[in-house]
Design a protein around this motif. Sequence first.
Motif, mmCIF file in Angstrom:
data_model
loop_
_atom_site.group_PDB
_atom_site.id
_atom_site.type_symbol
_atom_site.label_atom_id
_atom_site.label_comp_id
_atom_site.label_asym_id
_atom_site.label_seq_id
_atom_site.Cartn_x
_atom_site.Cartn_y
_atom_site.Cartn_z
ATOM 1 N N CYS A 147 28.471 92.913 80.103
ATOM 2 C CA CYS A 147 29.184 92.183 81.161
ATOM 3 C C CYS A 147 30.293 91.335 80.572
ATOM 4 N N ASP A 148 31.463 91.363 81.230
ATOM 5 C CA ASP A 148 32.557 90.462 80.861
ATOM 6 C C ASP A 148 33.136 89.785 82.107
ATOM 7 N N PHE A 149 32.330 89.691 83.152
ATOM 8 C CA PHE A 149 32.807 89.186 84.439
ATOM 9 C C PHE A 149 33.339 87.759 84.338
ATOM 10 N N PHE A 150 32.734 86.942 83.490
ATOM 11 C CA PHE A 150 33.157 85.544 83.360
ATOM 12 C C PHE A 150 34.063 85.322 82.152
ATOM 13 N N GLY A 151 34.670 86.407 81.664
ATOM 14 C CA GLY A 151 35.609 86.284 80.562
ATOM 15 C C GLY A 151 34.967 86.212 79.196
ATOM 16 N N THR A 152 33.653 86.397 79.122
ATOM 17 C CA THR A 152 32.920 86.375 77.861
ATOM 18 C C THR A 152 32.063 87.634 77.775
ATOM 19 N N ASP A 153 32.103 88.293 76.636
ATOM 20 C CA ASP A 153 31.272 89.486 76.461
ATOM 21 C C ASP A 153 29.804 89.079 76.334
ATOM 22 N N MET A 154 28.962 89.614 77.215
ATOM 23 C CA MET A 154 27.542 89.288 77.209
ATOM 24 C C MET A 154 26.723 90.556 77.405
ATOM 25 N N ASP A 155 25.501 90.519 76.897
ATOM 26 C CA ASP A 155 24.535 91.593 77.117
ATOM 27 C C ASP A 155 23.372 91.035 77.925
ATOM 28 N N LEU A 156 23.144 91.633 79.089
ATOM 29 C CA LEU A 156 22.037 91.210 79.952
ATOM 30 C C LEU A 156 20.938 92.256 79.902
ATOM 31 N N ILE A 157 19.702 91.830 80.132
ATOM 32 C CA ILE A 157 18.600 92.766 80.145
ATOM 33 C C ILE A 157 17.873 92.684 81.483
ATOM 34 N N PHE A 158 17.614 93.854 82.074
ATOM 35 C CA PHE A 158 16.943 93.978 83.368
ATOM 36 C C PHE A 158 15.567 94.611 83.182
ATOM 37 N N ASN A 159 14.724 94.434 84.176
ATOM 38 C CA ASN A 159 13.373 94.976 84.166
ATOM 39 C C ASN A 159 13.202 95.952 85.333
ATOM 40 N N GLY A 160 13.357 97.264 85.049
ATOM 41 C CA GLY A 160 13.191 98.276 86.087
ATOM 42 C C GLY A 160 14.141 98.117 87.256
ATOM 43 N N SER A 251 15.365 91.403 90.074
ATOM 44 C CA SER A 251 15.224 89.985 89.744
ATOM 45 C C SER A 251 14.892 89.760 88.274
ATOM 46 N N GLY A 252 14.895 90.842 87.471
ATOM 47 C CA GLY A 252 14.511 90.761 86.070
ATOM 48 C C GLY A 252 15.163 89.657 85.259
ATOM 49 N N PRO A 253 16.501 89.477 85.293
ATOM 50 C CA PRO A 253 17.121 88.455 84.442
ATOM 51 C C PRO A 253 16.653 87.030 84.730
ATOM 52 N N PHE A 254 16.050 86.800 85.884
ATOM 53 C CA PHE A 254 15.684 85.444 86.300
ATOM 54 C C PHE A 254 14.232 85.075 85.971
ATOM 55 N N ILE A 255 13.388 86.055 85.674
ATOM 56 C CA ILE A 255 11.957 85.778 85.524
ATOM 57 C C ILE A 255 11.638 85.240 84.129
ATOM 58 N N ASN A 256 10.478 84.600 84.000
ATOM 59 C CA ASN A 256 10.109 83.911 82.763
ATOM 60 C C ASN A 256 10.193 84.797 81.528
ATOM 61 N N ASP A 257 9.709 86.044 81.620
ATOM 62 C CA ASP A 257 9.691 86.934 80.463
ATOM 63 C C ASP A 257 11.085 87.311 79.982
ATOM 64 N N MET A 258 12.064 87.252 80.891
ATOM 65 C CA MET A 258 13.385 87.786 80.578
ATOM 66 C C MET A 258 14.479 86.720 80.513
ATOM 67 N N TYR A 259 14.219 85.546 81.039
ATOM 68 C CA TYR A 259 15.264 84.544 81.230
ATOM 69 C C TYR A 259 15.987 84.195 79.932
ATOM 70 N N GLU A 260 15.263 84.115 78.825
ATOM 71 C CA GLU A 260 15.877 83.729 77.560
ATOM 72 C C GLU A 260 16.134 84.926 76.644
ATOM 73 N N LYS A 261 15.994 86.151 77.175
ATOM 74 C CA LYS A 261 16.295 87.349 76.400
ATOM 75 C C LYS A 261 17.784 87.679 76.514
ATOM 76 N N LYS A 262 18.321 88.239 75.433
ATOM 77 C CA LYS A 262 19.743 88.604 75.390
ATOM 78 C C LYS A 262 20.587 87.406 75.855
ATOM 79 N N ASP A 263 21.557 87.674 76.777
ATOM 80 C CA ASP A 263 22.437 86.598 77.262
ATOM 81 C C ASP A 263 22.147 86.246 78.729
ATOM 82 N N ASN A 264 20.936 86.531 79.204
ATOM 83 C CA ASN A 264 20.602 86.257 80.604
ATOM 84 C C ASN A 264 20.819 84.786 80.959
ATOM 85 N N ARG A 265 20.311 83.902 80.127
ATOM 86 C CA ARG A 265 20.419 82.472 80.408
ATOM 87 C C ARG A 265 21.884 82.027 80.448
#
Length: 302
Positions: A147-160, A251-265
């Motif tokens: 993702c570069d939507f906010f002008g910064t290259d980020m990697d997000l992780i989703f769950n299914g 809702s994967g990027p928001f849940i406890n297991d995933m929130y601090e993974k990659k650049d989700n936070r």
Amino acid sequence: MKESSKCVMSGLIALLFIFVVMTTGCTDEDDEPEVDTGGWKNLSKIQRDIKNSLPYKFRILSNTSNAVNIQTPSESILFLIGLETPITPEERISLIDYVKKGGTLVFASDRSDLAEPFTRYFRIRYYDHRLIDTSYTYNWEFITIKCDFFGTDMDLIFNGPRGLNVTDSAEGMNDTHLGPVDTDDEPIEDDNIVRVLASSPVVVKDQKIVGYSFIDMNDNEIQDTWDLDGPMGMAYHVKKGNGQVYIFGNSGPFINDMYEKKDNREFIHKMISGSITDQGTVYFDMTHQVSERSHHLGYSGA
């Protein structure tokens, strides 16, 4: 002597009682209570982080129908994550009016049957089949999105996650079975819908396909000719009236297991800071989350 002993004993008991009350009433500052979600405990980490680490005011929305009553909607962002019960017609009207008055809504659901009666108003629909992406971490369920939507290259992780697509401009506007909306409301224009996140495109290296994504239309986990090739929308930003909606296919990027993974936070922080000032308010709707973890898998990858 007996009377004197009784007095001494009574005094000791009284002092002991006071000591017990005082010590049991003390709490360690490091043991601050979890944010009372009132529902989905799997969203406690993001709420605690916003409340304790960011400058915004934090509030739990006790009734979704009250969204329209939020003061200064342009300085508010409302999270409705992990939809597990239907949105009523009254709630639908309230949320839409909140957005039209200038509010920001972040909507993420893992169930298309519950989400679409609401998201179709914003011209977003869900694919009912699994999204397969070669850019995964740990296993097929945990898909990494650039993702570069906010002008910064980020990697997000989703769950299914589910893939999303944009519907016809008039679809869902006045479906009476979905709840009434303004009869004179104008359809959302294409220019007001922007894809924020997308699955992997076809990547060719040394004349070989090394990356791709697709909607598995026959659910066999093999890319067939009738499957829908990516990239597929994973999240959209839709403007309506004076406000905006972020719609996620999971809702994967928001849940406890995933929130601090990659650049989700970092991504979620940028979504908030790009919507409201430091004096704004972050609301969490917890009226549609009934289980502790929904159906999400536990993440045990690195």
